[in-house]
Design a protein around this motif. Sequence first.
Motif, PDB file in Angstrom:
ATOM      1  N   LEU A  24       0.831  -1.207   0.000  1.00 53.79           N
ATOM      2  CA  LEU A  24       0.000   0.000   0.000  1.00 53.79           C
ATOM      3  C   LEU A  24       0.868   1.260   0.000  1.00 53.79           C
ATOM      4  CD1 LEU A  24      -2.672   1.560   0.285  1.00 53.79           C
ATOM      5  CD2 LEU A  24      -2.502   1.207   2.753  1.00 53.79           C
ATOM      6  N   GLY A  36      -6.447   3.639   1.118  1.00 54.91           N
ATOM      7  CA  GLY A  36      -5.949   3.102   2.380  1.00 54.91           C
ATOM      8  C   GLY A  36      -6.526   3.840   3.566  1.00 54.91           C
ATOM      9  N   THR A  37      -7.819   4.081   3.523  1.00 61.65           N
ATOM     10  CA  THR A  37      -8.478   4.932   4.508  1.00 61.65           C
ATOM     11  C   THR A  37      -8.217   4.514   5.956  1.00 61.65           C
ATOM     12  OG1 THR A  37     -10.215   5.084   2.861  1.00 61.65           O
ATOM     13  CG2 THR A  37     -10.701   6.031   5.011  1.00 61.65           C
ATOM     14  N   CYS A  38      -8.179   3.230   6.214  1.00 57.96           N
ATOM     15  CA  CYS A  38      -8.052   2.792   7.616  1.00 57.96           C
ATOM     16  C   CYS A  38      -6.592   2.559   8.001  1.00 57.96           C
ATOM     17  CB  CYS A  38      -8.873   1.536   7.853  1.00 57.96           C
ATOM     18  SG  CYS A  38      -8.108   0.035   7.217  1.00 57.96           S
ATOM     19  N   GLU A  39      -5.677   2.885   7.116  1.00 51.25           N
ATOM     20  CA  GLU A  39      -4.247   2.770   7.392  1.00 51.25           C
ATOM     21  C   GLU A  39      -3.828   1.385   7.865  1.00 51.25           C
ATOM     22  OE1 GLU A  39      -3.571   6.012   9.993  1.00 51.25           O
ATOM     23  OE2 GLU A  39      -3.635   7.477   8.367  1.00 51.25           O
ATOM     24  N   GLY A  40      -4.326   0.395   7.183  1.00 49.36           N
ATOM     25  CA  GLY A  40      -3.848  -0.956   7.450  1.00 49.36           C
ATOM     26  C   GLY A  40      -4.562  -1.699   8.557  1.00 49.36           C
ATOM     27  N   MET A  42      -7.465  -3.096   8.333  1.00 54.30           N
ATOM     28  CA  MET A  42      -8.428  -4.021   7.726  1.00 54.30           C
ATOM     29  C   MET A  42      -9.868  -3.627   8.029  1.00 54.30           C
ATOM     30  SD  MET A  42      -7.092  -7.867   7.470  1.00 54.30           S
ATOM     31  CE  MET A  42      -6.180  -8.085   8.977  1.00 54.30           C
ATOM     32  N   ALA A  43     -10.125  -2.330   7.999  1.00 49.87           N
ATOM     33  CA  ALA A  43     -11.471  -1.828   8.255  1.00 49.87           C
ATOM     34  C   ALA A  43     -12.019  -1.073   7.055  1.00 49.87           C
ATOM     35  CB  ALA A  43     -11.454  -0.922   9.484  1.00 49.87           C
ATOM     36  N   CYS A  44     -11.346  -1.166   5.937  1.00 57.52           N
ATOM     37  CA  CYS A  44     -11.862  -0.570   4.714  1.00 57.52           C
ATOM     38  C   CYS A  44     -11.446  -1.514   3.597  1.00 57.52           C
ATOM     39  CB  CYS A  44     -11.273   0.834   4.494  1.00 57.52           C
ATOM     40  SG  CYS A  44      -9.532   0.851   3.980  1.00 57.52           S
ATOM     41  N   CYS A  47      -7.777  -0.224  -0.275  1.00 53.86           N
ATOM     42  CA  CYS A  47      -6.405  -0.535  -0.671  1.00 53.86           C
ATOM     43  C   CYS A  47      -6.379  -1.790  -1.538  1.00 53.86           C
ATOM     44  CB  CYS A  47      -5.529  -0.723   0.561  1.00 53.86           C
ATOM     45  SG  CYS A  47      -6.060  -2.100   1.576  1.00 53.86           S
ATOM     46  N   LEU A  82      -5.729  -7.189  -0.146  1.00 57.28           N
ATOM     47  CA  LEU A  82      -5.624  -5.844   0.419  1.00 57.28           C
ATOM     48  C   LEU A  82      -4.142  -5.492   0.453  1.00 57.28           C
ATOM     49  CD1 LEU A  82      -8.138  -6.101   3.413  1.00 57.28           C
ATOM     50  CD2 LEU A  82      -8.532  -5.099   1.162  1.00 57.28           C
ATOM     51  N   CYS A  84      -2.500  -3.308   1.940  1.00 58.65           N
ATOM     52  CA  CYS A  84      -1.904  -2.965   3.237  1.00 58.65           C
ATOM     53  C   CYS A  84      -1.453  -4.213   3.988  1.00 58.65           C
ATOM     54  CB  CYS A  84      -2.873  -2.164   4.100  1.00 58.65           C
ATOM     55  SG  CYS A  84      -4.305  -3.106   4.658  1.00 58.65           S
TER      56      CYS A  84
END
Length: 109
Positions: A24, A36-40, A42-44, A47, A82, A84
Amino acid sequence: MHVRFITRNGETVEAEGSAGTSLLELGQAAGMPLEGTCEGQMACSTCHVIVAQEWFAQLPPASEDEEDMLDLAPGVCATSRLSCQIDLVDELDGLTVRIPPTSHDMQRG
Ligand code: FES
């Protein structure tokens, strides 16, 4: 190490990354539209990338949480991951991934 991104327009973008970064981060640095809204966390699923068939088997398998998030990603396919969750290691030198089409593109067919 070298990663190749295929954009939505079918252009190839070569990026140079170092082991220890996530796919990512490298994609973002290369200007790919990976939010990559949740920055890794795993909540979006922003990515999401589609891994080239020949590389898919070489990646560590996705966790159940990752699979669950991928189910929600637009344009998901059999080799989706994903980004990320993919840590770059030297063995992945040459990795090729595609940026998935947006839902808008899918409607257009
Ligand atoms: Fe949100 Fe990857 S950045 S799942």
